[in-house]
Write an enzyme that holds these catalytic residues in place. Sequence first.
Site, PDB file in Angstrom:
ATOM      1  NE  ARG A  35      -8.562  -3.503  11.080  1.00  0.00           N
ATOM      2  CZ  ARG A  35      -7.653  -2.928  10.311  1.00  0.00           C
ATOM      3  NH1 ARG A  35      -6.741  -2.150  10.846  1.00  0.00           N
ATOM      4  NH2 ARG A  35      -7.645  -3.119   9.018  1.00  0.00           N
ATOM      5  NE  ARG A  55      -8.177   0.471   7.534  1.00  0.00           N
ATOM      6  CZ  ARG A  55      -8.300   1.469   6.663  1.00  0.00           C
ATOM      7  NH1 ARG A  55      -9.077   2.491   6.908  1.00  0.00           N
ATOM      8  NH2 ARG A  55      -7.639   1.429   5.531  1.00  0.00           N
ATOM      9  CD  GLU A 109       0.057   1.467   6.806  1.00  0.00           C
ATOM     10  OE1 GLU A 109       0.263   1.083   7.975  1.00  0.00           O
ATOM     11  OE2 GLU A 109      -1.024   1.281   6.219  1.00  0.00           O
TER      12      GLU A 109
END
Length: 157
Positions: free
Chosen positions: A90, A48, A56
């Site tokens: 992540r 990330r 998005e």
Amino acid sequence: MRKLLVLILSLFMMALSFATTIKGKVIKVADGDTITIIEENGDKTRVRFYGIDAPEKKQEYGIKSLDVLKKLIDKKEVDIDVKDKDQYGRIVGIVYYDGMNINLHMIETGNAWWYKQYSKYNVEFEVAEKKAKLEKLGLWKESNPTPPWIYRKDKRK
């Protein structure tokens, strides 16, 4: 005073031990701020991007942001300056390709927001976002684009 100095030095050394860089080939670009790499040791790692939040995929400008990132780094070798791990496990980091800070580039080109909540004191990101807004680049062509954190919150309702 001596104890304080030792404590400060210990904390500094601990911080240095957490500073890490990983390298790998981008095998998937999930959206404008998340990738998967294969590290040199063969591990698959989701990354990330630190300090940015891209639209998005289902949000206006989301596919464009994804496409820009794909063109930049898909199937390329990248270096990641690891900053943290997020709640989903992540790696969170700054991604570099050929010496270019990709996180910063995504903001500069109007393909992502500066994510103030997680990088409050990043003046470079702040300046880049202001400049992109002024020049109406990327998502800033819209007069009032919806930030992804608001989009996600509204979708949960």
